[in-house]
Design an enzyme around this catalytic site. Sequence first.
Site, PDB file in Angstrom:
ATOM      1  N   SER B 124       0.818  -1.213   0.000  1.00 49.37           N
ATOM      2  CA  SER B 124       0.000   0.000   0.000  1.00 49.37           C
ATOM      3  C   SER B 124       0.857   1.270   0.000  1.00 49.37           C
ATOM      4  O   SER B 124       0.346   2.362  -0.222  1.00 49.37           O
ATOM      5  CB  SER B 124      -0.944   0.010   1.212  1.00 49.37           C
ATOM      6  OG  SER B 124      -0.212   0.129   2.404  1.00 49.37           O
ATOM      7  N   LYS B 161       1.168   4.342   6.959  1.00 53.83           N
ATOM      8  CA  LYS B 161       0.480   5.214   5.988  1.00 53.83           C
ATOM      9  C   LYS B 161       1.017   6.628   6.131  1.00 53.83           C
ATOM     10  O   LYS B 161       1.722   6.956   7.086  1.00 53.83           O
ATOM     11  CB  LYS B 161      -1.027   5.228   6.268  1.00 53.83           C
ATOM     12  CG  LYS B 161      -1.745   3.903   6.010  1.00 53.83           C
ATOM     13  CD  LYS B 161      -1.911   3.631   4.539  1.00 53.83           C
ATOM     14  CE  LYS B 161      -2.676   2.308   4.322  1.00 53.83           C
ATOM     15  NZ  LYS B 161      -2.003   1.140   4.926  1.00 53.83           N
TER      16      LYS B 161
END
Lengths: 208, 208
Positions: B124, B161
Amino acid sequence: METSEEPLTHRQAEILHFIQSHIGQLGYPPTLREIARKMDIRGISAVRKHLDALVRKGRLIRRKGARALDAESLFPSTVPVPVLGRVVAGIPVNAAENRLDTIAIDPSWIPSGPVFLLRVKGDSMKQAAILDGDYVLVRAKETAEEEEIVVAEIDGETTVKRLRRKDGQFILAPENPDYGEIPVAEGSAFRIVGTVCGVFRPALGASR
Amino acid sequence: METSEEPLTHRQAEILHFIQSHIGQLGYPPTLREIARKMDIRGISAVRKHLDALVRKGRLIRRKGARALDAESLFPSTVPVPVLGRVVAGIPVNAAENRLDTIAIDPSWIPSGPVFLLRVKGDSMKQAAILDGDYVLVRAKETAEEEEIVVAEIDGETTVKRLRRKDGQFILAPENPDYGEIPVAEGSAFRIVGTVCGVFRPALGASR
DNA sequence: CGATAAGGTGATCATTTGTTCATCTTCGCG
DNA sequence: CGCGAAGATGAACAAATGATCACCTTATCG
């Protein structure tokens, strides 16, 4: 290619552990009498026999002199890897004088054989997750497989690119659409320096 | 918070270097006479004076006994960094029992303060050049700036993230168009574990 | 000029250190 | 039972090691 791990007795393991922890804490190995004290051994010759056993089993190196014990170099906790230069500029890999620095790297992160580090300049390998300023770990060898990421010297320049074959000839392909492929022409001075087997980016973000 | 680096004379630097390299090569420090031999000094008392100077300048520790020199522990050549787990799964960071492994990392690659390593699962963060299987070096802290890459715990899940603000609330943004943003809802259990300050990819390519 | 620091020589000396040898105990194995 | 390996004790001993002292040389600084 592993050294046969001859099993240690409980006592031998205890003594080896004490030697290692002594080195770790004080910076130098203990004397025979210091070992005896910690192990609750009254005589010194018992210690000697244990050391002889550890040497015989390849877990210790002994040399002449006081405290001449070496328990570290058999299983190094760290491997010094030379940083040989920045890519792009021509790097005489074999010239030890070109060594910029030495970085300690955990042995579990290092493949067998001769390796060195290079600092990457530019973002031509961006899509391969290799950025400007990254250190690449290079296994020094003269050959490479297709599709491997290699460090190659072509016409005096050294670059990191993916080795590929196209239309019957080798090309050095960047991993960034903004850059063009480099064809390996017949007459060009071309040499594979090694293959990239690791990427290290220690300074992500701002503050250090 | 640096130790004041008192400058060494040329000779003192030479001797310190010999001691360090002796330790590196043989695993234990040299004796005074071994130092004298290598330095072309006939007497032993001159060596002693140099060692006294090195101790006074904080570059060496001496204790009673033969070869009781410690030149390493002042400036550690390596820092043991714990590998605390894989991201995605909930990681109780403070639980030392969760330690999977310990990797030695060069101090020049480590920021100040408490750090640990995490193994990244999934891609991701691909566009940020962080791939599946990479180790990220995390500086443990409870706060982060916007646009920093963070390790955060949200609703029991731990992820890597980019921290961003959108429409007045924080979001955890992936660096891959295939993934969606994670909004930090008001009532959600949210905690910043640390900021990513390094990326290590030791096993690029096939063979180890 | 004198003081001081860095560097060095030479020798003496007490201590530490490793070596060696004889002897002992325990335990498993054939 | 005898045998050997692992482990331990105790003592004697030579070699290696660090401490110490006196004295020397060459700069640098005030």
